[in-house]
Design an enzyme around this catalytic site. Structure first.
Site, short mmCIF file in Angstrom:
data_model
loop_
_atom_site.label_atom_id
_atom_site.label_comp_id
_atom_site.label_asym_id
_atom_site.label_seq_id
_atom_site.Cartn_x
_atom_site.Cartn_y
_atom_site.Cartn_z
N LYS A 92 -29.62 -56.07 13.64
CA LYS A 92 -29.08 -54.94 13.02
C LYS A 92 -29.58 -55.13 11.94
O LYS A 92 -29.18 -54.54 11.17
CB LYS A 92 -27.76 -54.60 13.34
CG LYS A 92 -27.17 -53.11 13.49
CD LYS A 92 -25.67 -52.22 13.70
CE LYS A 92 -25.03 -51.21 13.84
NZ LYS A 92 -24.19 -51.14 13.97
N HIS A 132 -28.74 -51.41 10.76
CA HIS A 132 -28.80 -50.68 9.95
C HIS A 132 -26.62 -50.73 9.84
O HIS A 132 -26.66 -51.72 10.56
CB HIS A 132 -28.54 -49.05 11.08
CG HIS A 132 -27.79 -48.96 12.02
ND1 HIS A 132 -29.10 -49.53 12.80
CD2 HIS A 132 -27.27 -48.71 12.76
CE1 HIS A 132 -28.60 -49.45 14.04
NE2 HIS A 132 -27.19 -48.88 13.85
#
Length: 216
Positions: A106, A108
Site C-alpha cells: 500500500k 498511502h
C-alpha cells in the site's frame, strides 16, 4: 471463557466432505499429478465450518511453544488467522495478536505490506491451509524476516504427505530448509483411515496407489 472442544479428525473430515472442501475422485493438480482427492479450504466459508477449523488451529497452538503472534498469508490465511485468534480467546482464555500481509504494498496511509500486530522481534506462527510446493510459505517467511520477525513454525490444515521436488514432501522440505516445525490438523493417512472405516474400498484403493507412487 467457553470450554474448548477437542479437535475431532473424523468430524472435520465429514464436515469437509459435506461442504465440498474435500472431494474424492480424479483431479489434475498444478504439478500435473492426477490426484484421487482434492482439498480446498477456501470452501470452509460459513460460520460453523470456519469455527471448527479455527478450534483445531487453536487447540494445536496451545501445544506449541513461542506463540507471540499468529499470521495469515494473503488471501486464504486471513480469515483463518482471525478466526483462530477468536478461538484462542474464547476457548483458551489466551489473547494472541494477529496479522496478515497484502499481495501488493500500500503506497498511502500506513503503507507497506503487513497489516495488524507488529511482528518485529516477535516469534510468529504462520497459519495456512496446505503447503503444496512451499513457494508461498517461503515468500511469507521472507516478508516476515525482513520485518524483524522470528519464525516459530507453520500450522496447516492438511499434510498431503507426498513428495515435492525430491524425495521429501513439500512440508519436509520447508522444515529442513527453514529449520522450523510444520504441524497439520489432518494428513493423507487420516483420510485413508477414514475411507477404511467407512468401507469405501475403491476410493481407498485409489489413495493407496497414489501414496505408493508419490508418497513419503
Amino acid at each position: 471463557m467457553t470450554s474448548p472442544v477437542e479437535f475431532n479428525t473424523q468430524a472435520f473430515i465429514e464436515l469437509a466432505l459435506s461442504r465440498g472442501v474435500l472431494k474424492f475422485g480424479e483431479f489434475t493438480l498444478k504439478s500435473g499429478r492426477v490426484s484421487p482427492y482434492f482439498f480446498n479450504a477456501g470452501l470452509l466459508n460459513d460460520g460453523e465450518a470456519l469455527s471448527l477449523l479455527a478450534q483445531g488451529y487453536a487447540n494445536k497452538l496451545t501445544q506449541c511453544n513461542s506463540v507471540d503472534v499468529i499470521f495469515g498469508p494473503a488471501y486464504k490465511g486471513i480469515p483463518f488467522v482471525a478466526a483462530t485468534a477468536v478461538a484462542l480467546s474464547q476457548y483458551h482464555g489466551v489473547s494472541v495478536p494477529w496479522g496478515f500481509n497484502r499481495k501488493e504494498a500500500k503506497d498511502h496511509g500506513e503503507g507497506g505490506v503487513l497489516v495488524g500486530a507488529s511482528v518485529e522481534a516477535k516469534k510468529v506462527w504462520i497459519i495456512d491451509d496446505v503447503i503444496t510446493a512451499g513457494t508461498a510459505i517461503r515468500e511469507v517467511v521472507s516478508i516476515l524476516k525482513n520485518a524483524g520477525a522470528s519464525i516459530a513454525g507453520v500450522l496447516v490444515a492438511l499434510d498431503r504427505q507426498e513428495r515435492g521436488q525430491g524425495q521429501l514432501s513439500a512440508i519436509q522440505e520447508v522444515q529442513k530448509e527453514l529449520e522450523i516445525p510444520v504441524h497439520a490438523l489432518i494428513t493423507m493417512q487420516d483420510l485413508m483411515q477414514y475411507l477404511e472405516q467407512k468401507g469405501d474400498q475403491q476410493a481407498l484403493k485409489n489413495m493407496q496407489a497414489y501414496r505408493v507412487k508419490y508418497g513419503v
